[in-house]
Scaffold this motif. Structure first.
Motif, PDB file in Angstrom:
ATOM      1  N   ASN A  53       0.185  -1.525   0.064  1.00 46.31           N
ATOM      2  CA  ASN A  53       0.021   0.233   0.024  1.00 46.31           C
ATOM      3  C   ASN A  53       0.912   0.903   0.114  1.00 46.31           C
ATOM      4  O   ASN A  53       0.868   2.282  -0.751  1.00 46.31           O
ATOM      5  CB  ASN A  53      -0.967   0.151   1.629  1.00 46.31           C
ATOM      6  N   LEU A  54       1.969   1.277   0.806  1.00 46.55           N
ATOM      7  CA  LEU A  54       3.054   2.519   0.701  1.00 46.55           C
ATOM      8  C   LEU A  54       3.440   2.404  -0.412  1.00 46.55           C
ATOM      9  O   LEU A  54       3.274   3.273  -0.778  1.00 46.55           O
ATOM     10  CB  LEU A  54       3.547   2.312   1.391  1.00 46.55           C
ATOM     11  N   THR A  55       4.056   2.122  -1.059  1.00 52.38           N
ATOM     12  CA  THR A  55       4.434   2.514  -2.598  1.00 52.38           C
ATOM     13  C   THR A  55       3.333   2.538  -3.422  1.00 52.38           C
ATOM     14  O   THR A  55       4.361   3.845  -4.210  1.00 52.38           O
ATOM     15  CB  THR A  55       4.579   0.723  -3.256  1.00 52.38           C
ATOM     16  N   ALA A  56       1.738   2.063  -3.540  1.00 53.08           N
ATOM     17  CA  ALA A  56       1.237   2.970  -4.065  1.00 53.08           C
ATOM     18  C   ALA A  56       0.577   4.017  -4.244  1.00 53.08           C
ATOM     19  O   ALA A  56       0.479   5.009  -4.822  1.00 53.08           O
ATOM     20  CB  ALA A  56       0.100   1.741  -3.892  1.00 53.08           C
ATOM     21  N   ARG A  57       0.858   4.088  -2.726  1.00 52.42           N
ATOM     22  CA  ARG A  57       0.352   5.315  -2.270  1.00 52.42           C
ATOM     23  C   ARG A  57       1.236   6.412  -2.442  1.00 52.42           C
ATOM     24  O   ARG A  57       0.904   7.732  -2.910  1.00 52.42           O
ATOM     25  CB  ARG A  57      -0.378   5.450  -1.031  1.00 52.42           C
ATOM     26  N   LEU A  58       2.991   6.195  -2.234  1.00 50.19           N
ATOM     27  CA  LEU A  58       3.982   7.185  -2.475  1.00 50.19           C
ATOM     28  C   LEU A  58       3.961   7.270  -4.136  1.00 50.19           C
ATOM     29  O   LEU A  58       3.659   8.672  -4.678  1.00 50.19           O
ATOM     30  CB  LEU A  58       4.562   6.152  -2.090  1.00 50.19           C
ATOM     31  N   ARG A  59       3.403   6.494  -4.554  1.00 48.07           N
ATOM     32  CA  ARG A  59       3.140   6.832  -6.170  1.00 48.07           C
ATOM     33  C   ARG A  59       1.845   8.014  -6.768  1.00 48.07           C
ATOM     34  O   ARG A  59       2.775   8.487  -7.699  1.00 48.07           O
ATOM     35  CB  ARG A  59       2.943   5.522  -7.132  1.00 48.07           C
ATOM     36  N   LEU A  60       1.027   7.501  -6.121  1.00 48.65           N
ATOM     37  CA  LEU A  60       0.009   8.245  -6.759  1.00 48.65           C
ATOM     38  C   LEU A  60       0.308   9.825  -5.303  1.00 48.65           C
ATOM     39  O   LEU A  60       0.340  10.979  -6.592  1.00 48.65           O
ATOM     40  CB  LEU A  60      -0.960   7.963  -5.554  1.00 48.65           C
ATOM     41  N   ASN A  62       3.595  11.159  -5.447  1.00 46.95           N
ATOM     42  CA  ASN A  62       4.987  11.725  -6.522  1.00 46.95           C
ATOM     43  C   ASN A  62       3.844  12.266  -7.644  1.00 46.95           C
ATOM     44  O   ASN A  62       4.425  13.491  -8.428  1.00 46.95           O
ATOM     45  CB  ASN A  62       5.824  10.883  -7.047  1.00 46.95           C
ATOM     46  N   SER A  63       3.117  11.326  -8.129  1.00 46.28           N
ATOM     47  CA  SER A  63       2.137  12.170  -9.240  1.00 46.28           C
ATOM     48  C   SER A  63       1.237  13.351  -9.526  1.00 46.28           C
ATOM     49  O   SER A  63       1.082  14.393 -10.198  1.00 46.28           O
ATOM     50  CB  SER A  63       1.579  10.903 -10.455  1.00 46.28           C
ATOM     51  N   ASP A  64       0.698  13.939  -8.059  1.00 47.32           N
ATOM     52  CA  ASP A  64       0.025  14.896  -8.120  1.00 47.32           C
ATOM     53  C   ASP A  64       0.738  15.691  -7.696  1.00 47.32           C
ATOM     54  O   ASP A  64       0.313  17.118  -6.818  1.00 47.32           O
ATOM     55  CB  ASP A  64      -1.166  14.639  -6.880  1.00 47.32           C
ATOM     56  N   LEU A  65       1.644  16.372  -6.303  1.00 50.73           N
ATOM     57  CA  LEU A  65       2.726  16.751  -6.117  1.00 50.73           C
ATOM     58  C   LEU A  65       3.102  18.214  -7.376  1.00 50.73           C
ATOM     59  O   LEU A  65       3.520  18.897  -6.234  1.00 50.73           O
ATOM     60  CB  LEU A  65       4.035  16.012  -5.628  1.00 50.73           C
TER      61      LEU A  65
END
Length: 70
Positions: A53-60, A62-65
């Motif tokens: 979950n951490l990897t998926a949440r981090l990817r999301l 970063n994409s919105d950052l």
């Protein structure tokens, strides 16, 4: 013998309003102040996060950052 709890490091941190609200809510529910809550979360990071979950949440995040910074 338990480890003595000392806050030895202090640093300025920038947080989103949503992140800070969630930190304050977590701290209040746990009976901690914000610094203690952050210390707990980072001392026990691997056990309080799900790595998938951490990897998926981090990817999301970063994409919105870039958009969120504007």
């Amino acid at each position: 013998m338990p480890k003595r709890f000392r806050l030895t490091r202090r640093f300025n941190v920038g947080m989103t309003e949503d992140g800070y609200r969630r930190l304050r809510k977590f701290a209040a529910e746990a009976g901690l102040d914000e610094g203690e809550a952050l210390s707990f979360l980072f001392e026990h990071f691997d056990s309080v996060t799900n790595s998938e979950n951490l990897t998926a949440r981090l990817r999301l995040f970063n994409s919105d950052l870039d958009e969120r910074k504007r």
